[in-house]
Each structure stands twice: as C-alpha cells, then as structure tokens.
Motif scaffolding. Sequence first.
Motif, short mmCIF file in Angstrom:
data_model
loop_
_atom_site.label_atom_id
_atom_site.label_comp_id
_atom_site.label_asym_id
_atom_site.label_seq_id
_atom_site.Cartn_x
_atom_site.Cartn_y
_atom_site.Cartn_z
N GLN A 1 -7.31 1.36 -10.74
CA GLN A 1 -6.89 0.90 -9.42
C GLN A 1 -8.02 0.00 -8.90
OE1 GLN A 1 -7.04 3.74 -6.22
NE2 GLN A 1 -5.58 2.60 -4.95
N LYS B 1 -6.41 6.41 2.76
CA LYS B 1 -5.94 5.64 1.61
C LYS B 1 -5.97 6.51 0.35
CE LYS B 1 -5.63 1.53 3.65
NZ LYS B 1 -6.16 1.82 4.99
N ASN C 1 -1.09 -1.32 -6.93
CA ASN C 1 -1.78 -0.30 -6.10
C ASN C 1 -3.17 -0.75 -5.66
OD1 ASN C 1 -2.96 -0.20 -8.63
ND2 ASN C 1 -3.17 2.04 -8.65
N THR C 2 -3.43 -2.05 -5.69
CA THR C 2 -4.73 -2.58 -5.29
C THR C 2 -4.97 -2.40 -3.79
OG1 THR C 2 -4.63 -4.25 -7.04
CG2 THR C 2 -6.18 -4.66 -5.26
N LEU C 3 -6.20 -2.13 -3.43
CA LEU C 3 -6.58 -1.99 -2.02
C LEU C 3 -7.63 -3.04 -1.66
CD1 LEU C 3 -7.02 1.88 -1.60
CD2 LEU C 3 -5.09 0.49 -0.81
N GLU D 1 -8.67 -9.25 3.79
CA GLU D 1 -7.37 -9.43 3.15
C GLU D 1 -6.76 -10.80 3.41
OE1 GLU D 1 -3.52 -6.61 2.20
OE2 GLU D 1 -4.86 -6.13 3.86
N VAL E 1 -10.44 -3.51 1.25
CA VAL E 1 -11.11 -2.78 2.33
C VAL E 1 -12.30 -3.58 2.82
CG1 VAL E 1 -10.38 -0.48 1.62
CG2 VAL E 1 -12.43 -1.46 0.62
N LEU F 1 -10.14 -1.98 -6.18
CA LEU F 1 -10.51 -2.04 -4.77
C LEU F 1 -11.37 -3.28 -4.56
CD1 LEU F 1 -10.23 1.19 -5.47
CD2 LEU F 1 -11.21 1.43 -3.18
#
Length: 281
Positions: free
Chosen positions: A116, A151, A138-140, A123, A142, A118
């Motif tokens: 995953q 999260k 499912n990338t975040l 953004e 932050v 991050l």
Amino acid sequence: MKRSVQIAEQAGYCFGVRRALDMVKEHLTGHDKRVYSLGPIIHNPQVVEEFRKRGLTPVESLASVSEGVLVIRSHGVEKELLEEAHRKGLEVVDATCPFVKNAQRLARQLSEDGYQVLIVGEEAHPEVKGILSYCGENTLVVSSVEHLEGKAISPKAGILAQTTQSQERFIKIVHAVLLVAYECRVFNTICNATLARQTAAVELAGAVDVMFVIGGRNSANTARLAELCRAGGTTTYHIETADEIMPEMVSGKQRIGITAGASTPSTHIEAVQKRLEQIDG
C-alpha cells in the motif's frame, strides 16, 4: 546604522526547473510547430507569462490540442494524460524533473510488489497527482500525522514523498506508520536541492530580523520555505515581485534575509535585493 541585506546560500532555480525551461527554449526557437504545456510549465506566474509571449501556450486539457509539440511540465502529469498525448500523435517533450520521475517509478514498483503506497504530500498538487496515477487503488496521500487518524494502513506499507516536502514532516509520518505496519519500505524522495534550500533558509532566518521569500503563490516549495522561516519566529513575507515591498515591512529592521523558491529566476532575486537596499533606513 545601514541595513544589511543577505541572500541565502541556496535560493532560486533548481536543476529540474532550469532543465525544463531550457527544453522549452529549444523547441520555441528550433521548431515551426505550436508548442503547448499541460498546465503552467513551472509555478511562477511571471515566468509563465514571459514564455507565453514567446509562444508557449499553457492548456488545462488535451481536448483542444490536435497537433504540435506538448511539453510535460517539471512537476510531471498523470500517466493517462501522457498516454493520451501519444495516442493523439503529439510530439511529446517530457520535461518532468528526474527526481519526480524517480518518485513515479518507485510508486509503481511498490504497487506492483503488493505494498500500500503512502505519499507524503499535498493531494491537489500536480506532482502528487502524477505519482498517484502509478499507484494502486488503496493509495493514501497524507500531509500530516493527524491525517493518518482513522485511515486503514495495510500491514505491508511503502512510503515516499512529494519531492518538495520538508524532511521533518516526512520523518514524523514515517515514524507514525512504523508503529502500525508490520512491514514498511521507505524511500526518501525529497529532492536534495529542496533540503539544502530549506536548511539555508532556516539558518538565515535565525540570523536576521525579517525574511523575504520570493516565488509564486501557487508554488508549494516556496510556501514551505515561508512556513519554515515563520516557524522560528522570524517575521516573514512571501512575495512574488519586488513591487510588493513596502517601506513599513522593514521599518526598524536592520538585518534582512532573502530566499527564493525553486521556480524563481535570479533576476527576481536581484530586483528584490535592489529594492530593499534602496529603502531608507
């Protein structure tokens, strides 16, 4: 007592920006085709306007572009837009900063390896949007430790950064993820020039009474420089041009510092220095 005006050791154009502008100049002078950039070539309104007058046309999408040369800006673009440009038969000049390219490559590698991803960054920033296009669903993204709250973090996480992020913020987020992930791969993709520029700015801010940070208000790295200078308690002004400087900004100030973002030409820095030196003490 005469005022002193000092410029940070690292300020102004970075390698990636200078490279992008050199590539644009080459295609504006050596080709008869129309030349476009997808979005502003760099985050500096004055430089963008200068290149517009020389023949570079910024566009927000490829809908109206059917032929000619398309320059990919230094921040990079989404993978899908690059593919669309090739499908349309445009001559693509990829001026994406090599450091950004590296972040894109690592994001794709992590996703393909089952991590995953991050991304420490903003953004809405073009660079982050481009990196995101190489990642899994499912990338975040932050921008602070607080943004991690609530999260879902996979046991297998991979972390990288927008190239203009601050080292301190990146380290804090990495530490927070390490507390919850079973396996974590970390790639510090912050540009060396960004780190050097931030360090020099903070050092100078600590030695002067007021700081002037020069660069586009749409420039993330310039905004970060101003943020870091203010964090130490130094009065800090984020300006785009020397015309914005008012005498009251330096009233009672003897030591003045100047730094500039990665998209700020040396002519802008020199103009600010000259303006500050002309104001009576």
